[in-house]
Motif scaffolding. Structure first.
Motif, PDB file in Angstrom:
ATOM      1  N   PHE A 126       7.170  -0.141  22.319  1.00 34.28           N
ATOM      2  CA  PHE A 126       7.096  -1.329  21.484  1.00 34.28           C
ATOM      3  C   PHE A 126       8.414  -2.105  21.478  1.00 34.28           C
TER       4      PHE A 126
ATOM      5  N   GLN B   3       0.896  -5.410  22.198  1.00 36.43           N
ATOM      6  CA  GLN B   3       1.206  -3.985  22.343  1.00 36.43           C
ATOM      7  C   GLN B   3       0.532  -3.150  21.258  1.00 36.43           C
TER       8      GLN B   3
ATOM      9  N   PHE C 103       4.959   1.909  14.493  1.00 33.40           N
ATOM     10  CA  PHE C 103       5.600   1.358  15.695  1.00 33.40           C
ATOM     11  C   PHE C 103       7.039   1.839  15.852  1.00 33.40           C
TER      12      PHE C 103
ATOM     13  N   MET D 203       2.880  -6.071  14.051  1.00 31.13           N
ATOM     14  CA  MET D 203       2.962  -4.629  14.207  1.00 31.13           C
ATOM     15  C   MET D 203       2.164  -3.895  13.128  1.00 31.13           C
TER      16      MET D 203
END
Length: 301
Positions: free
Chosen positions: A278, A5, A271, A267
């Protein structure tokens, strides 16, 4: 390794990359317009813009007589405002069940240190004086901030260790003079947050180099942290601020302050306030919610 992501999204929601000559008014307007265009905006029972002795604040109250989170947004002390963080504050208020008082502090470079920190302190004092009319429980007030907002929460606790019952610091910036491995190695091209950016932000917030080592500016440099409130420190693996946040958590713990440190693997910086994008953000919010629930229960016992 970056989490998928983080590779496929622009993870940085708290800083605007690039130093040098900048049109700050245009960048701030673009940030606000982008935030207001977000379609995800959760209803909260009561939301109100208020004046806290000259400081613009926004109260999110999911129900009456709840404890309060003093929320301080990130943006390098230069960017963002109550509107850019509105969608996330709504999410956080509902997820935690706590009321939030989000602080629209004055921004640098027009208003450098100590103005932003003073505004946060003013908002807290006002909150405690007006809890009854706001229909919130000010006997329990915790502070939460992300990035430069976490710096202001930590700085407030250094200035007044009794100001807050708890501090949640999300990828905090804590040392203007930091020379850490993450500062050297985690300048992530994917989100545009590099070491030159944080140096530029510090220049805007604290132009005087002599002041940057002051403990309420760089809390990691405080001589004694033993009297500070308990803390939850959240960091991101691929964030140049990672090491100073974790070093601060270690210092608090070593000094006997009840502290939990949680690193979001894979991450990048930013985030936290994108839970609709996320998984790690949703997990972090659940961690915060559980921590606050336990805090409230412990004070009731």
């Amino acid at each position: 390794m970056l989490y998928p992501q983080a590779r496929t999204e622009v993870a940085d929601a708290d800083v605007d990359a690039g130093a040098g000559v900048r049109d700050l008014a245009a960048e701030r307007l673009a940030d606000r317009e982008a935030a207001l265009a977000e379609t995800i905006r959760i209803d909260v029972a009561h939301v109100a813009d208020l004046d806290a002795d000259g400081v613009h604040v926004r109260l999110y109250r999911p129900e009456e007589d709840t404890p309060v989170l003093l929320y301080v947004h990130g943006g390098g002390w230069v960017f963002h405002d109550l509107d850019t963080h509105d969608a996330f504050c709504r999410y956080l208020a509902n997820a935690t069940g706590w009321s939030l008082l989000a602080v629209g502090y004055r921004l640098a470079p027009e208003h450098p240190y100590p103005a932003p920190l003073d505004d946060v302190a003013t908002a807290l004092t006002w909150l405690r004086a007006h809890g009854d009319e706001l229909e919130v429980d000010t006997t329990l007030v915790a502070g939460i901030g992300d990035s430069s907002g976490a710096n202001l929460i930590a700085g407030l606790c250094v200035r007044d260790p009794g100001a807050l019952a708890y501090q949640v610091l999300v990828y905090p910036v804590l040392d203007a003079l930091a020379d850490t491995e993450s500062r050297r190695t985690e300048s992530v091209a994917e989100n545009g947050f590099v070491a030159a950016d944080i140096d530029w932000y510090w220049d805007q917030y604290v132009p005087s180099a002599q002041v940057r080592a002051e403990p309420e500016v760089s809390p990691l440099r405080a001589v004694d942290v033993s009297g500070l409130p308990p803390a939850l420190v959240i960091t991101a693996e691929h964030d140049l601020l990672r090491d100073e946040g974790e070093a601060y958590a270690a210092r608090l713990a070593d000094a006997g302050v009840s502290t939990v440190a949680w690193r979001a693997l894979g991450m990048t910086h930013g985030f936290w306030r994108r839970p609709w994008e996320f998984d790690a953000s949703r997990s972090a919010v659940r961690l915060v919610a559980g921590t606050l629930r336990d805090l409230a229960a412990s004070l009731r016992d």
